[in-house]
Motif scaffolding. Structure first.
Motif, PDB file in Angstrom:
ATOM      1  N   SER A 186      26.097 -41.613 -21.871  1.00  0.00           N
ATOM      2  CA  SER A 186      25.212 -40.460 -21.683  1.00  0.00           C
ATOM      3  C   SER A 186      25.030 -40.114 -20.215  1.00  0.00           C
ATOM      4  O   SER A 186      24.757 -38.961 -19.868  1.00  0.00           O
ATOM      5  CB  SER A 186      23.842 -40.737 -22.315  1.00  0.00           C
ATOM      6  OG  SER A 186      23.958 -40.969 -23.707  1.00  0.00           O
ATOM      7  N   THR A 187      25.157 -41.115 -19.337  1.00  0.00           N
ATOM      8  CA  THR A 187      24.943 -40.919 -17.907  1.00  0.00           C
ATOM      9  C   THR A 187      26.206 -40.515 -17.161  1.00  0.00           C
ATOM     10  O   THR A 187      26.140 -39.953 -16.074  1.00  0.00           O
ATOM     11  CB  THR A 187      24.379 -42.220 -17.286  1.00  0.00           C
ATOM     12  OG1 THR A 187      23.260 -42.665 -18.045  1.00  0.00           O
ATOM     13  CG2 THR A 187      23.925 -42.001 -15.853  1.00  0.00           C
ATOM     14  N   ASP A 189      29.611 -38.980 -15.530  1.00  0.00           N
ATOM     15  CA  ASP A 189      30.102 -37.644 -15.174  1.00  0.00           C
ATOM     16  C   ASP A 189      31.609 -37.519 -15.444  1.00  0.00           C
ATOM     17  O   ASP A 189      32.176 -36.439 -15.388  1.00  0.00           O
ATOM     18  CB  ASP A 189      29.775 -37.289 -13.720  1.00  0.00           C
ATOM     19  CG  ASP A 189      30.378 -38.258 -12.707  1.00  0.00           C
ATOM     20  OD1 ASP A 189      31.111 -39.175 -13.112  1.00  0.00           O
ATOM     21  OD2 ASP A 189      30.103 -38.096 -11.497  1.00  0.00           O
ATOM     22  N   THR A 208      30.513 -39.140 -28.616  1.00  0.00           N
ATOM     23  CA  THR A 208      29.752 -37.900 -28.800  1.00  0.00           C
ATOM     24  C   THR A 208      28.500 -37.872 -27.941  1.00  0.00           C
ATOM     25  O   THR A 208      27.870 -36.821 -27.808  1.00  0.00           O
ATOM     26  CB  THR A 208      29.357 -37.715 -30.278  1.00  0.00           C
ATOM     27  OG1 THR A 208      28.495 -38.784 -30.686  1.00  0.00           O
ATOM     28  CG2 THR A 208      30.586 -37.689 -31.170  1.00  0.00           C
ATOM     29  N   TYR A 209      28.130 -39.003 -27.348  1.00  0.00           N
ATOM     30  CA  TYR A 209      26.958 -39.048 -26.483  1.00  0.00           C
ATOM     31  C   TYR A 209      27.268 -38.599 -25.058  1.00  0.00           C
ATOM     32  O   TYR A 209      26.369 -38.527 -24.224  1.00  0.00           O
ATOM     33  CB  TYR A 209      26.375 -40.470 -26.458  1.00  0.00           C
ATOM     34  CG  TYR A 209      25.685 -40.857 -27.736  1.00  0.00           C
ATOM     35  CD1 TYR A 209      24.346 -40.539 -27.959  1.00  0.00           C
ATOM     36  CD2 TYR A 209      26.376 -41.525 -28.751  1.00  0.00           C
ATOM     37  CE1 TYR A 209      23.713 -40.882 -29.152  1.00  0.00           C
ATOM     38  CE2 TYR A 209      25.752 -41.879 -29.945  1.00  0.00           C
ATOM     39  CZ  TYR A 209      24.426 -41.559 -30.132  1.00  0.00           C
ATOM     40  OH  TYR A 209      23.800 -41.896 -31.320  1.00  0.00           O
ATOM     41  N   PHE A 210      28.517 -38.301 -24.773  1.00  0.00           N
ATOM     42  CA  PHE A 210      28.887 -37.852 -23.434  1.00  0.00           C
ATOM     43  C   PHE A 210      28.471 -36.395 -23.233  1.00  0.00           C
ATOM     44  O   PHE A 210      28.797 -35.528 -24.036  1.00  0.00           O
ATOM     45  CB  PHE A 210      30.396 -37.991 -23.236  1.00  0.00           C
ATOM     46  CG  PHE A 210      30.887 -37.532 -21.891  1.00  0.00           C
ATOM     47  CD1 PHE A 210      30.459 -38.163 -20.742  1.00  0.00           C
ATOM     48  CD2 PHE A 210      31.781 -36.479 -21.785  1.00  0.00           C
ATOM     49  CE1 PHE A 210      30.906 -37.746 -19.486  1.00  0.00           C
ATOM     50  CE2 PHE A 210      32.236 -36.054 -20.560  1.00  0.00           C
ATOM     51  CZ  PHE A 210      31.803 -36.692 -19.401  1.00  0.00           C
ATOM     52  N   HIS A 211      27.744 -36.136 -22.159  1.00  0.00           N
ATOM     53  CA  HIS A 211      27.244 -34.791 -21.887  1.00  0.00           C
ATOM     54  C   HIS A 211      27.917 -34.137 -20.680  1.00  0.00           C
ATOM     55  O   HIS A 211      27.562 -33.015 -20.315  1.00  0.00           O
ATOM     56  CB  HIS A 211      25.735 -34.838 -21.648  1.00  0.00           C
ATOM     57  CG  HIS A 211      24.966 -35.496 -22.758  1.00  0.00           C
ATOM     58  ND1 HIS A 211      24.991 -35.034 -24.057  1.00  0.00           N
ATOM     59  CD2 HIS A 211      24.174 -36.601 -22.766  1.00  0.00           C
ATOM     60  CE1 HIS A 211      24.234 -35.817 -24.817  1.00  0.00           C
ATOM     61  NE2 HIS A 211      23.731 -36.777 -24.062  1.00  0.00           N
ATOM     62  N   GLY A 212      28.851 -34.829 -20.062  1.00  0.00           N
ATOM     63  CA  GLY A 212      29.520 -34.282 -18.890  1.00  0.00           C
ATOM     64  C   GLY A 212      30.600 -33.273 -19.263  1.00  0.00           C
ATOM     65  O   GLY A 212      30.831 -32.979 -20.436  1.00  0.00           O
ATOM     66  N   SER A 213      31.276 -32.788 -18.246  1.00  0.00           N
ATOM     67  CA  SER A 213      32.290 -31.744 -18.461  1.00  0.00           C
ATOM     68  C   SER A 213      33.719 -32.274 -18.371  1.00  0.00           C
ATOM     69  O   SER A 213      34.669 -31.548 -18.679  1.00  0.00           O
ATOM     70  CB  SER A 213      32.110 -30.627 -17.426  1.00  0.00           C
ATOM     71  OG  SER A 213      32.242 -31.150 -16.108  1.00  0.00           O
ATOM     72  N   THR A 215      36.276 -34.996 -19.749  1.00  0.00           N
ATOM     73  CA  THR A 215      36.684 -36.043 -20.688  1.00  0.00           C
ATOM     74  C   THR A 215      38.198 -36.165 -20.644  1.00  0.00           C
ATOM     75  O   THR A 215      38.908 -35.164 -20.755  1.00  0.00           O
ATOM     76  CB  THR A 215      36.254 -35.710 -22.128  1.00  0.00           C
ATOM     77  OG1 THR A 215      34.851 -35.506 -22.167  1.00  0.00           O
ATOM     78  CG2 THR A 215      36.623 -36.834 -23.075  1.00  0.00           C
ATOM     79  N   TYR A 225      39.084 -36.402 -31.809  1.00  0.00           N
ATOM     80  CA  TYR A 225      38.259 -35.883 -30.722  1.00  0.00           C
ATOM     81  C   TYR A 225      39.075 -35.168 -29.645  1.00  0.00           C
ATOM     82  O   TYR A 225      38.562 -34.896 -28.563  1.00  0.00           O
ATOM     83  CB  TYR A 225      37.456 -37.021 -30.095  1.00  0.00           C
ATOM     84  CG  TYR A 225      36.414 -37.600 -31.027  1.00  0.00           C
ATOM     85  CD1 TYR A 225      35.100 -37.146 -31.003  1.00  0.00           C
ATOM     86  CD2 TYR A 225      36.746 -38.586 -31.948  1.00  0.00           C
ATOM     87  CE1 TYR A 225      34.152 -37.664 -31.873  1.00  0.00           C
ATOM     88  CE2 TYR A 225      35.798 -39.107 -32.832  1.00  0.00           C
ATOM     89  CZ  TYR A 225      34.503 -38.642 -32.775  1.00  0.00           C
ATOM     90  OH  TYR A 225      33.558 -39.138 -33.638  1.00  0.00           O
ATOM     91  N   ARG A 228      37.686 -32.183 -27.817  1.00  0.00           N
ATOM     92  CA  ARG A 228      36.613 -32.391 -26.844  1.00  0.00           C
ATOM     93  C   ARG A 228      37.160 -32.702 -25.449  1.00  0.00           C
ATOM     94  O   ARG A 228      36.397 -32.692 -24.481  1.00  0.00           O
ATOM     95  CB  ARG A 228      35.714 -33.559 -27.282  1.00  0.00           C
ATOM     96  CG  ARG A 228      34.921 -33.312 -28.552  1.00  0.00           C
ATOM     97  CD  ARG A 228      34.162 -34.576 -28.946  1.00  0.00           C
ATOM     98  NE  ARG A 228      33.323 -34.382 -30.106  1.00  0.00           N
ATOM     99  CZ  ARG A 228      32.031 -34.058 -30.054  1.00  0.00           C
ATOM    100  NH1 ARG A 228      31.446 -33.892 -28.865  1.00  0.00           N
ATOM    101  NH2 ARG A 228      31.326 -33.904 -31.165  1.00  0.00           N
TER     102      ARG A 228
END
Length: 249
Positions: A186-187, A189, A208-213, A215, A225, A228
């Motif tokens: 989640s943290t 980048d 799915t917990y990744f919120h960065g741009s 991957t 995935y 994504r």
């Protein structure tokens, strides 16, 4: 985008990132001589003198009911004490030392990330290097297990069966490890996903917990995935990471 361009893009993303997390599976270690599970040459396709499929033999209930058959398969197919880290393990260790890589989350049980020098390794499925007597809880190393003559390792103190600290089918993942993995992803980048089909849950759902741009998916075959990922590289992960290592020196 050509393969070389993708490798250069990955190197650029690594250099510009400050909180990298790596999520890896069995494909991370195939270039170290450890077979994966589901590929054509994987563990689930290999020949073994048993009427039971590997998925059955690697379940908790089967372990409890047929420890002799379990350990015959486990010792012959899942222990690779002479395996050495490859380019992927080495680069991740270097990135951690540089302060860029904050955590490795692995589905592997081989301990190769630690052998390469990595310290923050979250082992979702445990490790062959940790073993405990099921009765008195005495600890045994992999070397201890390899040195035992009997097929089913037993504690010399109490005679209890020594169970490897690996998560079998029907067993739950360690809650603390799972919680920490979610927090790290989640943290991040930059999330680098390597050598995993992303089909084994709940581990696969962690991405799915990744919120960065940014991957990156390093895997020979398509995954659920892929849509994504901002960057997909299908070349061998050890070779790719070795090339990246040269670019960011």
């Amino acid at each position: 985008m050509e393969s070389r361009q993708k490798i250069e893009q990955l190197a650029t993303w690594i250099e510009s990132s400050e909180y990298i997390v790596f999520f890896g599976g069995a494909g991370t270690s195939t270039e170290s001589g450890i077979p994966d599970f589901r590929s054509a040459a994987g563990l689930y396709q290999s020949e073994h003198q048993s009427p039971y499929p590997p998925e059955v033999m690697l379940s908790h209930s089967f372990f409890m009911k047929h420890p002799e058959v379990f350990f015959d398969f486990y010792r012959s197919k899942m222990l690779h004490p002479d395996a050495q880290p490859n380019g992927c393990h080495r680069l991740l260790s270097r990135l951690e030392e540089a302060g860029k890589l904050k955590a490795i989350i692995t589905q592997n049980i081989d301990g190769l990330h630690q052998s390469a020098g990595s310290n923050t390794v979250l082992e979702l499925h445990g490790s062959v290097h940790r073993n405990h007597c099921m009765d008195c809880r005495r600890f045994f190393s992999l070397q201890d297990i390899m040195g035992m003559d009997e097929l089913v390792p037993r504690c010399p103190d109490c005679g209890g069966i020594v169970k490897p600290d690996v998560v079998l089918y029907e067993e739950e993942l360690n809650h603390q490890v799972l919680t920490r993995a979610i927090a790290e992803i989640s943290t991040a980048d930059l999330l680098i996903i390597g050598g995993t089909s992303l089909t084994v849950h709940p581990a696969a759902g962690l991405v799915t917990y990744f919120h960065g741009s940014k991957t990156v998916l390093l895997n020979a075959d398509p995954t659920p995935y892929d849509h994504r990922a901002g960057l997909i590289i299908t070349d061998r992960i050890g070779q790719v990471m070795t090339e990246v290592d040269r670019l960011i020196r």
